[in-house]
Motif scaffolding. Structure first.
Motif, PDB file in Angstrom:
ATOM      1  N   UNK A 148     -18.449  -6.818  -1.705  1.00 49.53           N
ATOM      2  CA  UNK A 148     -18.236  -6.388  -3.096  1.00 49.53           C
ATOM      3  C   UNK A 148     -18.015  -4.889  -3.155  1.00 49.53           C
ATOM      4  N   UNK A 149     -16.761  -4.369  -3.009  1.00 52.44           N
ATOM      5  CA  UNK A 149     -15.595  -5.162  -2.687  1.00 52.44           C
ATOM      6  C   UNK A 149     -14.605  -4.367  -1.853  1.00 52.44           C
ATOM      7  N   UNK A 150     -15.150  -3.639  -0.877  1.00 51.07           N
ATOM      8  CA  UNK A 150     -14.286  -2.787  -0.072  1.00 51.07           C
ATOM      9  C   UNK A 150     -13.381  -3.583   0.861  1.00 51.07           C
ATOM     10  N   UNK A 151     -13.809  -4.777   1.286  1.00 49.82           N
ATOM     11  CA  UNK A 151     -12.917  -5.614   2.093  1.00 49.82           C
ATOM     12  C   UNK A 151     -11.647  -5.944   1.324  1.00 49.82           C
ATOM     13  N   UNK A 152     -11.810  -6.319   0.056  1.00 54.48           N
ATOM     14  CA  UNK A 152     -10.650  -6.640  -0.762  1.00 54.48           C
ATOM     15  C   UNK A 152      -9.755  -5.438  -0.999  1.00 54.48           C
ATOM     16  N   UNK A 153     -10.360  -4.277  -1.272  1.00 54.12           N
ATOM     17  CA  UNK A 153      -9.577  -3.053  -1.490  1.00 54.12           C
ATOM     18  C   UNK A 153      -8.767  -2.680  -0.251  1.00 54.12           C
ATOM     19  N   UNK A 154      -9.418  -2.727   0.904  1.00 54.72           N
ATOM     20  CA  UNK A 154      -8.728  -2.379   2.144  1.00 54.72           C
ATOM     21  C   UNK A 154      -7.639  -3.406   2.448  1.00 54.72           C
ATOM     22  N   UNK A 155      -7.926  -4.680   2.215  1.00 55.69           N
ATOM     23  CA  UNK A 155      -6.916  -5.719   2.440  1.00 55.69           C
ATOM     24  C   UNK A 155      -5.698  -5.501   1.549  1.00 55.69           C
ATOM     25  N   UNK A 156      -5.918  -5.099   0.301  1.00 57.43           N
ATOM     26  CA  UNK A 156      -4.793  -4.821  -0.596  1.00 57.43           C
ATOM     27  C   UNK A 156      -3.959  -3.647  -0.082  1.00 57.43           C
ATOM     28  N   UNK A 157      -4.647  -2.586   0.353  1.00 56.56           N
ATOM     29  CA  UNK A 157      -3.927  -1.417   0.864  1.00 56.56           C
ATOM     30  C   UNK A 157      -3.103  -1.779   2.098  1.00 56.56           C
ATOM     31  N   UNK A 158      -3.681  -2.591   2.987  1.00 53.87           N
ATOM     32  CA  UNK A 158      -2.951  -2.964   4.201  1.00 53.87           C
ATOM     33  C   UNK A 158      -1.831  -3.955   3.892  1.00 53.87           C
ATOM     34  N   UNK A 159      -1.983  -4.773   2.874  1.00 59.95           N
ATOM     35  CA  UNK A 159      -0.872  -5.642   2.461  1.00 59.95           C
ATOM     36  C   UNK A 159       0.324  -4.795   2.052  1.00 59.95           C
ATOM     37  N   UNK A 160       0.053  -3.744   1.270  1.00 55.80           N
ATOM     38  CA  UNK A 160       1.134  -2.861   0.841  1.00 55.80           C
ATOM     39  C   UNK A 160       1.743  -2.126   2.029  1.00 55.80           C
ATOM     40  N   UNK A 161       0.895  -1.675   2.954  1.00 54.59           N
ATOM     41  CA  UNK A 161       1.410  -1.009   4.150  1.00 54.59           C
ATOM     42  C   UNK A 161       2.265  -1.956   4.995  1.00 54.59           C
ATOM     43  N   UNK A 162       1.802  -3.191   5.148  1.00 57.37           N
ATOM     44  CA  UNK A 162       2.551  -4.150   5.967  1.00 57.37           C
ATOM     45  C   UNK A 162       3.922  -4.432   5.370  1.00 57.37           C
ATOM     46  N   UNK A 163       3.992  -4.515   4.050  1.00 54.90           N
ATOM     47  CA  UNK A 163       5.292  -4.703   3.396  1.00 54.90           C
ATOM     48  C   UNK A 163       6.214  -3.537   3.748  1.00 54.90           C
ATOM     49  N   UNK A 164       5.690  -2.331   3.605  1.00 50.72           N
ATOM     50  CA  UNK A 164       6.491  -1.130   3.867  1.00 50.72           C
ATOM     51  C   UNK A 164       6.903  -1.043   5.338  1.00 50.72           C
ATOM     52  N   UNK A 165       5.965  -1.292   6.231  1.00 50.59           N
ATOM     53  CA  UNK A 165       6.237  -1.153   7.662  1.00 50.59           C
ATOM     54  C   UNK A 165       7.121  -2.273   8.202  1.00 50.59           C
ATOM     55  N   UNK A 166       7.217  -3.366   7.451  1.00 52.27           N
ATOM     56  CA  UNK A 166       8.115  -4.466   7.843  1.00 52.27           C
ATOM     57  C   UNK A 166       9.501  -4.301   7.241  1.00 52.27           C
ATOM     58  N   UNK A 167       9.690  -3.213   6.491  1.00 52.14           N
ATOM     59  CA  UNK A 167      10.995  -2.975   5.883  1.00 52.14           C
ATOM     60  C   UNK A 167      11.278  -3.833   4.668  1.00 52.14           C
ATOM     61  N   UNK A 168      10.224  -4.408   4.067  1.00 51.81           N
ATOM     62  CA  UNK A 168      10.412  -5.260   2.890  1.00 51.81           C
ATOM     63  C   UNK A 168      10.412  -4.384   1.649  1.00 51.81           C
ATOM     64  N   UNK A 169      11.459  -4.465   0.849  1.00 53.17           N
ATOM     65  CA  UNK A 169      11.526  -3.749  -0.421  1.00 53.17           C
ATOM     66  C   UNK A 169      11.342  -4.752  -1.551  1.00 53.17           C
ATOM     67  N   UNK A 170      10.380  -4.503  -2.370  1.00 48.59           N
ATOM     68  CA  UNK A 170      10.146  -5.353  -3.533  1.00 48.59           C
ATOM     69  C   UNK A 170      11.093  -4.959  -4.665  1.00 48.59           C
ATOM     70  N   UNK A 171      11.465  -5.929  -5.466  1.00 47.45           N
ATOM     71  CA  UNK A 171      12.304  -5.646  -6.642  1.00 47.45           C
ATOM     72  C   UNK A 171      11.477  -5.005  -7.760  1.00 47.45           C
ATOM     73  N   UNK A 172      10.267  -5.520  -7.964  1.00 49.85           N
ATOM     74  CA  UNK A 172       9.400  -4.959  -8.986  1.00 49.85           C
ATOM     75  C   UNK A 172       8.429  -3.951  -8.390  1.00 49.85           C
ATOM     76  N   UNK A 173       7.867  -3.104  -9.235  1.00 44.62           N
ATOM     77  CA  UNK A 173       6.893  -2.115  -8.774  1.00 44.62           C
ATOM     78  C   UNK A 173       5.609  -2.797  -8.327  1.00 44.62           C
ATOM     79  N   UNK A 174       4.992  -2.242  -7.272  1.00 43.14           N
ATOM     80  CA  UNK A 174       3.658  -2.645  -6.841  1.00 43.14           C
ATOM     81  C   UNK A 174       2.722  -1.474  -7.121  1.00 43.14           C
TER      82      UNK A 174
END
Length: 441
Positions: free
Chosen positions: A129-155
């Motif tokens: 409660x709830x740093x695991x979730x916060x860190x997981x969210x940050x790494x999800x965003x990083x993984x999208x960026x590092x995989x070259x995935x561009x989202x159409x909508x803002x994150x």
């Protein structure tokens, strides 16, 4: 699974060790909410900002425009905006940076702020409660960026202060009020209820009530005379009147109302019996001396009340005050000395329908992310049992659901710990949800 999703989830597998080490770093920051009861504000303030600064670095690595701001010194929120290419729906990842106190560190198996890793779990205050979730969210965003995935909508990534002491005005409400809004939001509260990584689209209303009952003190040995007089001459001024006795009569009436609520207060997202009137604090005795030699002349009862988000709080308050009034009418002392009912705190409920596109998107993303793991299969869809910041999103017209790693039984507990595999699956679910919701190019 799309190619974008496949690349991003594979990237998250490769980030597992870094995710764990970042979480250890976050747990080591004692971001205890400084206004939590019985805490030293000056000693603790600044921890929330330190976690926000840690997250800001990872948000920047995700390609986000990052800001730190707050309404109290040392209590900064962090927001990162990953701009979309256009034409897609926007999405918020939200979580709180503050934690509750650890209590007696000696009662823990490991130092509550060491971030101990035993191979399968990470331990420490805030691991669930709830740093695991916060860190997981940050790494999800990083993984999208590092995989070259561009989202159409803002994150939009949000790490907010104050949630553990219900200070949404310093956290989520302040962030939303500064214009960081979106078409949907995922809150990383731990949602492991019956099953891990449930999707939780609703939260009950929470109301705190205090009932104060006065009595008339006297020597404890006068109790027999007090009882005899109550039977023979109930309308006369008594030799003494126990505030505790009268308060418990009121409580008995509220217990009966709580039983009725199992039938009368229902919501399709909540199990029967989830709406309760819980007596959690009793303070009573004689004002002259808290001693068994005195008949108590003052008692306070503090309740936590949970009610359906679809019911107006005034309706709940009216039903409770009517119940208290009926109990007072049946008691000769209380008829002349009415109990005082106060409402020190109210946290309204919120809900997003199961059929809402956001809820359906997150359910599908969670199932996609967990394929081939111990968490495979369709997730439970059930409400949060307590207050969360989901309330302030739905109040602002933003559909929101909770999805986060960790068992609810571990939140605020001694030996709080979270399964590392579950954290990784949560990060994958966030990334998959962003691709599904925002669209990707």
């Amino acid at each position: 699974m799309t190619a974008a999703t496949d690349k991003t989830l594979a990237r998250l597998d490769g980030m597992r060790d870094e995710m764990v080490s970042t979480l250890q770093e976050a747990i080591a920051i004692q971001s205890i909410n400084p206004t939590y009861p019985d805490q030293d504000y000056d000693d603790l303030v600044g921890g929330e900002t330190a976690v926000s600064q840690l997250l800001a670095g990872h948000y920047r690595e995700a390609g986000a425009e990052t800001q730190l701001f707050g309404d109290a010194a040392g209590r900064d929120n962090v927001v990162g905006v990953v701009r979309g290419t256009g034409g897609g729906r926007s999405l918020i990842f939200n979580g709180h940076v503050d934690v509750v106190p650890a209590g007696d560190a000696g009662a823990w198996t490991h130092d509550p702020f060491a971030g101990h890793v035993d191979g399968t779990h990470i331990w420490g205050r805030g691991s669930v409660d709830m740093k695991s979730g916060l860190v997981a969210q940050a790494f999800a965003a990083r993984a999208l960026h590092e995989s070259g995935v561009r989202l159409r909508g803002d994150l939009i990534l949000q790490g907010v202060a104050g949630e553990e002491n219900l200070e949404h005005h310093l956290g989520t409400s302040l962030v939303l009020g500064n214009g960081f809004v979106a078409h949907g939001a995922i809150i990383a509260e731990p949602t492991g209820a019956v099953g891990p990584l449930s999707v939780m689209p609703a939260t009950p209303g929470v109301l705190v009530m205090r009932i104060t009952v006065t009595g008339k003190t006297g020597h404890a040995s006068a109790r027999s005379l007090m009882r005899a007089q109550l039977r023979s001459s109930p309308d006369e001024e008594p030799i003494a009147a126990s505030a505790l006795d009268s308060a418990l009569r009121v409580h008995d009436a509220l217990r009966r109302l709580e039983d009725e609520w199992e039938v009368t207060l229902t919501d399709p997202l909540f199990e029967p019996g989830q709406f309760t009137i819980g007596l959690d604090v009793i303070d009573g005795g004689a004002r002259a001396a808290r001693n068994v030699a005195f008949i108590p002349d003052e008692t306070t009862l503090d309740y936590a009340i949970f009610y359906p988000p679809s019911v107006d709080v005034a309706t709940i308050q009216s039903e409770i005050t009517a119940t208290v009034a009926r109990a007072a009418e049946a008691d000769p002392w209380l008829r002349r000395n009415l109990p005082k009912v106060e409402w020190p705190m109210h946290y309204p409920g919120g809900r997003t329908d199961r059929s809402d596109p956001l809820c359906q998107t997150v359910v599908a993303a969670r199932e996609e992310a967990a394929a081939g793991t111990a968490y495979a299969g369709a997730p439970d869809v059930r409400p949060f049992p307590s207050a969360t910041d989901l309330t302030w999103f739905t109040a602002a017209g933003i559909p929101a659901v909770g999805l986060g790693p960790g068992s609810l039984s571990m939140a605020h507990a001694v030996d709080e710990r979270c399964a590392i595999d579950e954290i990784v699956v949560a990060a994958k679910a966030y990334a998959a949800a962003a691709i599904r919701w925002c669209g990707a190019v």
